[in-house]
Design an enzyme around this catalytic site. Structure first.
Site, PDB file in Angstrom:
ATOM      1  N   ASP A  24      39.995   8.676 -17.563  1.00 37.89           N
ATOM      2  CA  ASP A  24      40.179   9.365 -18.847  1.00 37.89           C
ATOM      3  C   ASP A  24      38.868   9.813 -19.467  1.00 37.89           C
ATOM      4  OD1 ASP A  24      43.020   7.402 -20.053  1.00 37.89           O
ATOM      5  OD2 ASP A  24      42.801   8.909 -18.491  1.00 37.89           O
ATOM      6  N   CYS A  39      52.857  16.295 -14.776  1.00 36.54           N
ATOM      7  CA  CYS A  39      52.136  16.916 -15.894  1.00 36.54           C
ATOM      8  C   CYS A  39      50.930  17.632 -15.303  1.00 36.54           C
ATOM      9  CB  CYS A  39      51.718  15.860 -16.920  1.00 36.54           C
ATOM     10  SG  CYS A  39      50.446  14.798 -16.301  1.00 36.54           S
ATOM     11  N   ARG A  60      47.402  15.129 -29.301  1.00 37.67           N
ATOM     12  CA  ARG A  60      48.229  14.077 -28.704  1.00 37.67           C
ATOM     13  C   ARG A  60      47.503  12.734 -28.746  1.00 37.67           C
ATOM     14  NH1 ARG A  60      51.370  15.353 -23.287  1.00 37.67           N
ATOM     15  NH2 ARG A  60      51.877  13.207 -23.784  1.00 37.67           N
ATOM     16  N   LYS A  80      45.596   4.790 -28.587  1.00 39.59           N
ATOM     17  CA  LYS A  80      46.919   5.386 -28.308  1.00 39.59           C
ATOM     18  C   LYS A  80      47.595   4.642 -27.166  1.00 39.59           C
ATOM     19  CE  LYS A  80      46.951   9.110 -25.516  1.00 39.59           C
ATOM     20  NZ  LYS A  80      47.800   9.016 -24.317  1.00 39.59           N
ATOM     21  N   ASN A  81      46.822   4.318 -26.129  1.00 34.67           N
ATOM     22  CA  ASN A  81      47.426   3.725 -24.927  1.00 34.67           C
ATOM     23  C   ASN A  81      47.689   2.232 -25.053  1.00 34.67           C
ATOM     24  OD1 ASN A  81      47.490   6.246 -23.884  1.00 34.67           O
ATOM     25  ND2 ASN A  81      45.771   5.966 -22.463  1.00 34.67           N
ATOM     26  N   ARG A  85      52.586  12.081 -11.234  1.00 38.67           N
ATOM     27  CA  ARG A  85      52.892  10.964 -12.134  1.00 38.67           C
ATOM     28  C   ARG A  85      54.238  10.297 -11.809  1.00 38.67           C
ATOM     29  NH1 ARG A  85      49.781  11.835 -16.681  1.00 38.67           N
ATOM     30  NH2 ARG A  85      49.827   9.580 -16.999  1.00 38.67           N
TER      31      ARG A  85
HETATM   32  C1  EPZ Z   1      47.915   5.413 -17.889  1.00 36.97           C
HETATM   33  O1  EPZ Z   1      48.784   6.333 -17.265  1.00 36.97           O
HETATM   34  C2  EPZ Z   1      47.347   6.128 -19.100  1.00 36.97           C
HETATM   35  N1  EPZ Z   1      48.435   6.477 -20.007  1.00 36.97           N
HETATM   36  C3  EPZ Z   1      46.601   7.385 -18.660  1.00 36.97           C
HETATM   37  O2  EPZ Z   1      46.009   7.964 -19.813  1.00 36.97           O
HETATM   38  C4  EPZ Z   1      45.487   6.977 -17.687  1.00 36.97           C
HETATM   39  O3  EPZ Z   1      44.840   8.140 -17.218  1.00 36.97           O
HETATM   40  C5  EPZ Z   1      46.096   6.201 -16.513  1.00 36.97           C
HETATM   41  O4  EPZ Z   1      46.840   5.063 -17.004  1.00 36.97           O
HETATM   42  C6  EPZ Z   1      45.018   5.677 -15.564  1.00 36.97           C
HETATM   43  O5  EPZ Z   1      44.133   4.858 -16.266  1.00 36.97           O
HETATM   44  C7  EPZ Z   1      48.959   5.523 -20.800  1.00 36.97           C
HETATM   45  O6  EPZ Z   1      48.557   4.371 -20.778  1.00 36.97           O
HETATM   46  C8  EPZ Z   1      50.058   5.965 -21.719  1.00 36.97           C
HETATM   47  P1  EPZ Z   1      48.944   4.898 -13.611  1.00 36.97           P
HETATM   48  P2  EPZ Z   1      49.785   5.825 -16.096  1.00 36.97           P
HETATM   49  O7  EPZ Z   1      50.355   4.483 -13.451  1.00 36.97           O
HETATM   50  O8  EPZ Z   1      50.150   4.418 -16.315  1.00 36.97           O
HETATM   51  C9  EPZ Z   1      50.105   6.423  -9.301  1.00 36.97           C
HETATM   52  C10 EPZ Z   1      45.440   9.679 -21.278  1.00 36.97           C
HETATM   53  O9  EPZ Z   1      44.666  10.613 -21.078  1.00 36.97           O
HETATM   54  N2  EPZ Z   1      51.425   5.830  -9.574  1.00 36.97           N
HETATM   55  O10 EPZ Z   1      47.896   3.839 -13.816  1.00 36.97           O
HETATM   56  O11 EPZ Z   1      50.869   6.836 -15.975  1.00 36.97           O
HETATM   57  C11 EPZ Z   1      49.796   7.599 -10.221  1.00 36.97           C
HETATM   58  O12 EPZ Z   1      50.343   8.786  -9.689  1.00 36.97           O
HETATM   59  C12 EPZ Z   1      46.424   9.292 -20.200  1.00 36.97           C
HETATM   60  O13 EPZ Z   1      45.462   8.956 -22.308  1.00 36.97           O
HETATM   61  C13 EPZ Z   1      52.386   5.852  -8.552  1.00 36.97           C
HETATM   62  O14 EPZ Z   1      52.152   6.370  -7.462  1.00 36.97           O
HETATM   63  O15 EPZ Z   1      48.857   5.908 -14.825  1.00 36.97           O
HETATM   64  C14 EPZ Z   1      48.292   7.621 -10.242  1.00 36.97           C
HETATM   65  O16 EPZ Z   1      47.801   8.281  -9.099  1.00 36.97           O
HETATM   66  C15 EPZ Z   1      46.435  10.296 -19.067  1.00 36.97           C
HETATM   67  N3  EPZ Z   1      53.614   5.301  -8.796  1.00 36.97           N
HETATM   68  C16 EPZ Z   1      47.910   6.142 -10.145  1.00 36.97           C
HETATM   69  O17 EPZ Z   1      49.082   5.471  -9.642  1.00 36.97           O
HETATM   70  C17 EPZ Z   1      53.923   4.714 -10.000  1.00 36.97           C
HETATM   71  O18 EPZ Z   1      55.063   4.207 -10.142  1.00 36.97           O
HETATM   72  C18 EPZ Z   1      47.551   5.503 -11.487  1.00 36.97           C
HETATM   73  O19 EPZ Z   1      48.554   5.851 -12.396  1.00 36.97           O
HETATM   74  C19 EPZ Z   1      52.947   4.693 -11.010  1.00 36.97           C
HETATM   75  C20 EPZ Z   1      51.706   5.246 -10.773  1.00 36.97           C
END
Ligand code: EPZ
Length: 434
Positions: free
Chosen positions: A309, A120, A401, A22-23, A125
């Site tokens: 995850d 969420c 999802r 999915k990702n 996020r």
């Molecule tokens: C991706 O989310 C995945 N989703 C998530 O999978 C996964 O848990 C996550 O990466 C971590 O591996 C998709 O790929 C669609 P991040 P993402 O940006 O990109 C902070 C699932 O279960 N952050 O890597 O949204 C954030 O708050 C989902 O399939 C900022 O502060 O995660 C977090 O603490 C859930 N500012 C950390 O970075 C930003 O602009 C990592 O988040 C972006 C992120």
């Protein structure tokens, strides 16, 4: 709302198939925005988030066709014209990964209006790092009325250093950079296989990218990109979920159609707790758990560390392991939504900030439980597979999802699981929940 009815106690035996990631599918579908030509993607999973992304692209003017059928199902996307480059709140609120269209829209059309994704269940996020990168590439971004509006005549290559490692942040800005003027150096990038998958598709479309899968990516912008055919990776988190299902039920389960190279930290942890893990070629892993499982700590980290995850799924396993397991959640600030539900089933877990202490083995008893987010739901399925009695899992749309037909796949290897569509609240359930 659909529910799952799961009767515990059956060991999972046999072979279970993994769907596409999915990702990977979500950024790869968004990449179609970058060209007027047709993009054909194979191995796209049939899950709700993909349907949401299809609606999002169609709402902007894209043609998206899911060509189903036994022979080579695939998805065809053509963004010949983008009549309405707006990601509307009604769609974005159901899937925050919609922010992945931000970079490609600005790169292709010079303008994007994207509803700010709310938080969420698992955390705030934010997408501040996506915004910061685009501004560094010359975009002007206004935030008002819950929307982000980004504009740029043409994005310019820049030196981007991510304050935090962000998966979709890396993907969003990679898609912005491929059509930018000049060279973009991106540092402190995410190294997840989904980033590498996207970079492979972009390269097939004519992009010039070096270093995908490492912390440093260099992109040399081109004038335009062309169409491509691409098959996305198998879902490493679905594969990891099934491997834990085989271990927790003390079964003998072969997970096929996966890529063991993407599962290193998970396979190592399964061996550490005492499961027998065998690689069968390059696309399958067999897991068995004959004797009792031993406790082991995890600390979630960016790839290639133990994936956040997989944290909830591992916690379910830890409730059955002998000893004390410490679960450190280092990526998201609220990813313990499954804990209270596991405790209601009899688990011994204490949470202090980002650390959960799990004492096992704790016999679990069936209960009526509530799914709260995608991976917490998977944790409850795993617990119900070993709980004494029949559990009722509500709001399984969270599962849908990111897991394709999970009840059919698990049933196929011996799980006593069925989906009840729009089930009324039964007397048994009322008894369990009152
Ligand atoms: C991706 O989310 C995945 N989703 C998530 O999978 C996964 O848990 C996550 O990466 C971590 O591996 C998709 O790929 C669609 P991040 P993402 O940006 O990109 C902070 C699932 O279960 N952050 O890597 O949204 C954030 O708050 C989902 O399939 C900022 O502060 O995660 C977090 O603490 C859930 N500012 C950390 O970075 C930003 O602009 C990592 O988040 C972006 C992120």
């Amino acid at each position: 709302m659909d529910k799952f009815l799961i009767s515990g106690g059956a060991p999972l035996v046999g072979t279970i198939h993994v769907s596409g990631a999915k990702n990977s599918a979500l950024p790869c579908m968004a990449a179609a925005i970058l060209t007027e030509d047709e993009i054909v993607l194979e191995n796209i999973p049939h899950v709700r988030d993909i349907e949401t992304e299809r609606k999002l692209l169609a709402s902007m003017g894209a043609e998206v066709e899911l060509v189903d059928g036994p022979a080579n199902p695939h998805t065809r996307i053509r963004c010949a014209t983008l009549s309405d480059p707006v990601a509307k709140y009604e769609i974005v609120k159901t899937m925050r990964a919609s922010s992945l269209v931000l970079g490609p829209l600005v790169a292709r059309t010079g303008m994007a209006r994207v509803a700010m994704p709310g938080g969420c269940a698992i955390g705030g996020r934010p997408i501040d790092l996506h915004i910061k990168g685009l501004e560094k590439m010359g975009a002007t971004i206004i935030q008002e009325h819950g929307y982000l509006e980004a504009r740029a005549e043409r994005l310019k290559g820049a030196h981007l250093v991510f304050d935090k490692i962000t998966v979709t942040g890396t993907e969003d800005l990679l898609m912005a950079a491929v059509l930018a003027e000049g060279e973009t150096l991106m540092e402190n990038c995410a190294r997840e296989p989904e980033v590498t998958d996207l970079a492979a598709l972009l390269t097939a479309m004519g992009a010039r990218i070096e270093g995908a899968g490492t912390s440093t990516i260099v992109v040399r912008g081109v004038e335009r990109l062309h169409g491509a055919n691409y098959r996305i990776n198998p879902d490493r988190i679905e594969a990891g979920t099934f491997l834990i299902a085989g271990a927790i039920t003390h079964g003998d389960l072969t997970v096929e159609g996966c890529n063991p190279a993407h599962l290193g930290a998970v396979l190592d942890k399964l061996r550490e707790v005492g499961a027998r893990v065998d690689l069968l070629g390059t696309e399958a892993v067999r897991v068995r758990a004959i004797g009792p499982l031993q406790a082991a700590d995890i600390s979630t980290e960016e790839y290639p560390g133990f994936p956040t995850d997989m944290q909830a799924q591992y916690m379910a396993l830890a409730t059955q392991s002998e000893g004390v397991s410490l679960v450190h959640e280092n990526i998201f600030e609220n990813r313990f939504m499954h804990v209270q539900e596991l405790i209601r089933m009899g688990a011994h877990i204490k949470v202090d900030g980002r650390i959960a202490t799990v004492r096992g083995p704790a016999p679990l008893s069936a209960a009526a439980v509530m799914c709260s987010d995608l991976r917490a739901s998977a944790s409850l399925v795993l617990a119900a597979l070993v709980a004494d009695g029949r559990s009722v899992l509500d709001r399984v749309y969270h599962m849908d999802r990111g897991y394709e037909r999970i009840e059919q796949k698990l049933h196929g290897v011996g799980a006593r699981i069925e989906r009840v569509a729009n089930a009324p609240v039964s007397q048994e359930e009322e008894a369990l929940t009152t």
